[in-house]
Design a protein around this motif. Structure first.
Motif, PDB file in Angstrom:
ATOM      1  N   GLU A  70       0.860  -1.181   0.000  1.00  0.00           N
ATOM      2  CA  GLU A  70       0.000   0.000   0.000  1.00  0.00           C
ATOM      3  C   GLU A  70       0.898   1.233   0.000  1.00  0.00           C
ATOM      4  O   GLU A  70       1.691   1.424   0.925  1.00  0.00           O
ATOM      5  CB  GLU A  70      -0.895   0.019   1.232  1.00  0.00           C
ATOM      6  CG  GLU A  70      -1.949  -1.066   1.247  1.00  0.00           C
ATOM      7  CD  GLU A  70      -2.840  -0.944   2.475  1.00  0.00           C
ATOM      8  OE1 GLU A  70      -2.731   0.070   3.203  1.00  0.00           O
ATOM      9  OE2 GLU A  70      -3.643  -1.865   2.714  1.00  0.00           O
ATOM     10  N   ILE A  71       0.784   2.034  -1.034  1.00  0.00           N
ATOM     11  CA  ILE A  71       1.628   3.215  -1.166  1.00  0.00           C
ATOM     12  C   ILE A  71       0.785   4.461  -0.924  1.00  0.00           C
ATOM     13  O   ILE A  71      -0.212   4.699  -1.607  1.00  0.00           O
ATOM     14  CB  ILE A  71       2.297   3.268  -2.546  1.00  0.00           C
ATOM     15  CG1 ILE A  71       3.185   2.041  -2.741  1.00  0.00           C
ATOM     16  CG2 ILE A  71       3.108   4.540  -2.707  1.00  0.00           C
ATOM     17  CD1 ILE A  71       4.036   2.070  -3.978  1.00  0.00           C
ATOM     18  N   LYS A  72       1.199   5.230   0.057  1.00  0.00           N
ATOM     19  CA  LYS A  72       0.459   6.424   0.459  1.00  0.00           C
ATOM     20  C   LYS A  72       0.959   7.610  -0.357  1.00  0.00           C
ATOM     21  O   LYS A  72       2.151   7.912  -0.349  1.00  0.00           O
ATOM     22  CB  LYS A  72       0.645   6.650   1.955  1.00  0.00           C
ATOM     23  CG  LYS A  72       0.275   5.414   2.757  1.00  0.00           C
ATOM     24  CD  LYS A  72       0.479   5.584   4.227  1.00  0.00           C
ATOM     25  CE  LYS A  72       0.297   4.248   4.921  1.00  0.00           C
ATOM     26  NZ  LYS A  72      -0.930   3.531   4.554  1.00  0.00           N
ATOM     27  N   VAL A  73       0.039   8.252  -1.069  1.00  0.00           N
ATOM     28  CA  VAL A  73       0.423   9.301  -2.018  1.00  0.00           C
ATOM     29  C   VAL A  73      -0.477  10.522  -1.854  1.00  0.00           C
ATOM     30  O   VAL A  73      -1.662  10.397  -1.535  1.00  0.00           O
ATOM     31  CB  VAL A  73       0.338   8.792  -3.481  1.00  0.00           C
ATOM     32  CG1 VAL A  73       1.333   7.670  -3.727  1.00  0.00           C
ATOM     33  CG2 VAL A  73      -1.071   8.329  -3.830  1.00  0.00           C
ATOM     34  N   SER A  74       0.096  11.685  -2.074  1.00  0.00           N
ATOM     35  CA  SER A  74      -0.688  12.919  -2.079  1.00  0.00           C
ATOM     36  C   SER A  74      -0.128  13.823  -3.169  1.00  0.00           C
ATOM     37  O   SER A  74       0.971  14.365  -3.047  1.00  0.00           O
ATOM     38  CB  SER A  74      -0.615  13.619  -0.711  1.00  0.00           C
ATOM     39  OG  SER A  74      -1.486  14.722  -0.672  1.00  0.00           O
ATOM     40  N   LEU A  75      -0.904  13.975  -4.246  1.00  0.00           N
ATOM     41  CA  LEU A  75      -0.494  14.750  -5.414  1.00  0.00           C
ATOM     42  C   LEU A  75      -1.444  15.928  -5.596  1.00  0.00           C
ATOM     43  O   LEU A  75      -2.641  15.738  -5.789  1.00  0.00           O
ATOM     44  CB  LEU A  75      -0.502  13.868  -6.664  1.00  0.00           C
ATOM     45  CG  LEU A  75      -0.241  14.556  -8.007  1.00  0.00           C
ATOM     46  CD1 LEU A  75       1.160  15.165  -8.040  1.00  0.00           C
ATOM     47  CD2 LEU A  75      -0.423  13.561  -9.161  1.00  0.00           C
ATOM     48  N   PHE A  97       3.714   9.575   3.569  1.00  0.00           N
ATOM     49  CA  PHE A  97       3.168   9.771   2.230  1.00  0.00           C
ATOM     50  C   PHE A  97       4.228  10.281   1.243  1.00  0.00           C
ATOM     51  O   PHE A  97       5.158  10.976   1.643  1.00  0.00           O
ATOM     52  CB  PHE A  97       2.023  10.783   2.265  1.00  0.00           C
ATOM     53  CG  PHE A  97       0.758  10.265   2.901  1.00  0.00           C
ATOM     54  CD1 PHE A  97      -0.285   9.804   2.123  1.00  0.00           C
ATOM     55  CD2 PHE A  97       0.625  10.215   4.283  1.00  0.00           C
ATOM     56  CE1 PHE A  97      -1.453   9.325   2.697  1.00  0.00           C
ATOM     57  CE2 PHE A  97      -0.529   9.723   4.877  1.00  0.00           C
ATOM     58  CZ  PHE A  97      -1.575   9.283   4.081  1.00  0.00           C
ATOM     59  N   ILE A  98       4.054   9.934  -0.035  1.00  0.00           N
ATOM     60  CA  ILE A  98       4.769  10.608  -1.109  1.00  0.00           C
ATOM     61  C   ILE A  98       4.011  11.907  -1.361  1.00  0.00           C
ATOM     62  O   ILE A  98       2.920  11.905  -1.929  1.00  0.00           O
ATOM     63  CB  ILE A  98       4.817   9.755  -2.380  1.00  0.00           C
ATOM     64  CG1 ILE A  98       5.608   8.466  -2.121  1.00  0.00           C
ATOM     65  CG2 ILE A  98       5.425  10.535  -3.538  1.00  0.00           C
ATOM     66  CD1 ILE A  98       5.577   7.489  -3.286  1.00  0.00           C
ATOM     67  N   VAL A  99       4.553  13.010  -0.890  1.00  0.00           N
ATOM     68  CA  VAL A  99       3.895  14.316  -0.989  1.00  0.00           C
ATOM     69  C   VAL A  99       4.642  15.145  -2.024  1.00  0.00           C
ATOM     70  O   VAL A  99       5.821  15.453  -1.864  1.00  0.00           O
ATOM     71  CB  VAL A  99       3.896  15.045   0.372  1.00  0.00           C
ATOM     72  CG1 VAL A  99       3.312  16.446   0.229  1.00  0.00           C
ATOM     73  CG2 VAL A  99       3.104  14.252   1.399  1.00  0.00           C
ATOM     74  N   SER A 100       3.953  15.499  -3.115  1.00  0.00           N
ATOM     75  CA  SER A 100       4.627  16.232  -4.185  1.00  0.00           C
ATOM     76  C   SER A 100       3.608  16.885  -5.097  1.00  0.00           C
ATOM     77  O   SER A 100       2.465  16.425  -5.210  1.00  0.00           O
ATOM     78  CB  SER A 100       5.521  15.283  -4.994  1.00  0.00           C
ATOM     79  OG  SER A 100       6.102  15.955  -6.092  1.00  0.00           O
TER      80      SER A 100
END
Length: 338
Positions: free
Chosen positions: A230-235, A284-287
Motif C-alpha cells: 500500500e503506497i500512500k500518495v498525495s499529489l 506519504f509521497i507528498v509532491s
C-alpha cells in the motif's frame, strides 16, 4: 509463471461511509485500476469524522457493481472478532459469486479493533500463532468436504462449507510489518501485504529478506507469491495543499510504541493531533510533480513489489482517481510494463 504488475486503489473505510466509498471504488475500475482493497476496522483511527463500514458486505456490493477488478481486504483479522470458520464461509461465498476476483488479506490485528470486545489482548507471539492456525483451518474448510479440527486456539466439529469454488479457492495474502509474519507469507501465503513510507532499511534489510527466506524454506520461488504494498500518495498542484491533506491520517505516523494497546479512537485521535504536520505527512509521497511520484513509486517496483495499491488521504477521492488514472498509471505501465 511471472507475477503481473498491478495497480490498485485503497478504499479508505476509516474516512468514508459505505455508499460514498462504493462510488469511488466503481470509479477506480472505470479509470483503469486493477484492484480495490478495503480496510477492515471495527473502529476508525479518528472518532470525529471517522467511519468503519463492515468489509464483507461491502465487498459483495462492490463485486456486484464491477466486472473485472480484483477485490479484497487489507487486512482482516480472522482470530478475534471473526471466527476462522465464519471467515471461511464468507469468502467462499464471495469466491463463488465473483470467481477469480476475490482476495482474503489477513493480519494479526490491532487493539483498536479487537481489545475493546472484552478479550485479553495477547502479545504479538500469540497473535501470530493464532493467525497461523486460523489460516490452516480456513484452508482445510475450503479443501475438505467435512472437517473436524482441534487446534490450540480453534475447534471445529463436523463442519462443511457447502458453497465454495473447488477449482480455485480464494487466495490468502498475509499482511506483515515484521520478519516473522513476512517469513510465514513466504512459506504458505499466496501474497504478502505491507505498507510504504517507513525507513528504507525495513524493506531492504528486514521484510524482503524474510520473505525470500520463507520462500526458500518452502521450496517456492518469487513467482509463487504476489508482493503487495500500500503506497500512500498525495499529489496536488500546490505542495503545501498535498501535505496538509495528510492530517486526517496522522495516527499512521505514530510509532508502534506510541499506539501500543490503544483501543479507543478518541485517544488515537488525540495522539495523532499532537503530531506536527511534517510528521503526519512523513508516511506519504507528498509532491506537486507527477514525475516525482513515478520515480518514488518506481523505487518500490525496483525492490520487487508487483502489486501497488494507492492510498490518497484527501476528501476528493474522485479527483485523485481520475488524475492518477490519467497521469500516473499510464507512465508506470509505459515504464515498467503491465
Amino acid at each position: 509463471m511471472t507475477v503481473p504488475l498491478r495497480f490498485g486503489y485503497k478504499a479508505s473505510a476509516e474516512q468514508f461511509g459505505p455508499n460514498e466509498l462504493l462510488d469511488f471504488a466503481i470509479l477506480a475500475e472505470e479509470v483503469g485500476f486493477d484492484s480495490v482493497f478495503i480496510s477492515d476496522h471495527l473502529q476508525p483511527w479518528l472518532h470525529e469524522g471517522g467511519h468503519a463500514p463492515a468489509s464483507v458486505p461491502w465487498l459483495g456490493a462492490l463485486g456486484a457493481r464491477t466486472s473485472k477488478v480484483l477485490i479484497g481486504t487489507s487486512v482482516l483479522t480472522p482470530t478475534f472478532r471473526y471466527n476462522p470458520t465464519v471467515v471461511a464461509q464468507d469468502f467462499a461465498t464471495l469466491g463463488v459469486m465473483f470467481p477469480r476476483r476475490v482476495i482474503l488479506g489477513v493480519g494479526t490485528g490491532e487493539a483498536l479493533n479487537e481489545a475493546n470486545l472484552g478479550i485479553e489482548w495477547p502479545d504479538p507471539p500469540e497473535r501470530f500463532q493464532r493467525l497461523k492456525e486460523a489460516i490452516e483451518l480456513i484452508r482445510l474448510l475450503w479443501a475438505d468436504d467435512r472437517v473436524t479440527y482441534e487446534g490450540k486456539y480453534y475447534t471445529a466439529r463436523n463442519i462443511t462449507i457447502y458453497d465454495k469454488h473447488d477449482d480455485h479457492p480464494v487466495p490468502i495474502y498475509i499482511g506483515a510489518a515484521g520478519p516473522a509474519a513476512t517469513r510465514l507469507a513466504g512459506r504458505i501465503a499466496d501474497g504478502f501485504i505491507t505498507t510504504s513510507g517507513k525507513k528504507p532499511g525495513l524493506y531492504t534489510e528486514t521484510l524482503l529478506p524474510a520473505l525470500h527466506d520463507g520462500l526458500q524454506k518452502a521450496g517456492r520461488t518469487a513467482d509463487d507469491v504476489d508482493t503487495l504494498i500500500e503506497i500512500k500518495v498525495s499529489l496536488e498542484d500546490d505542495k503545501d495543499v498535498a501535505r496538509d491533506k495528510t492530517r486526517f491520517w496522522a495516527p499512521l505516523a505514530l510509532s508502534p510504541e506510541e499506539k501500543m494497546g490503544v483501543d479507543d479512537p478518541i485517544e488515537m485521535q488525540r495522539l495523532g493531533e499532537q503530531l506536527p504536520i511534517e510528521r503526519a505527512a512523513s508516511r506519504f509521497i507528498v509532491s506537486d510533480d507527477p514525475d516525482e511520484h513515478v520515480e518514488r513509486i518506481g523505487w518500490y517496483i525496483d525492490l520487487g513489489f508487483r502489486h501497488l495499491v494507492f492510498h490518497d488521504p484527501g476528501d476528493d477521492q474522485a479527483g485523485f482517481l481520475r488524475r492518477y488514472g490519467e497521469e500516473i498509471l499510464p507512465r508506470l505501465r509505459a515504464r515498467y510494463g503491465a
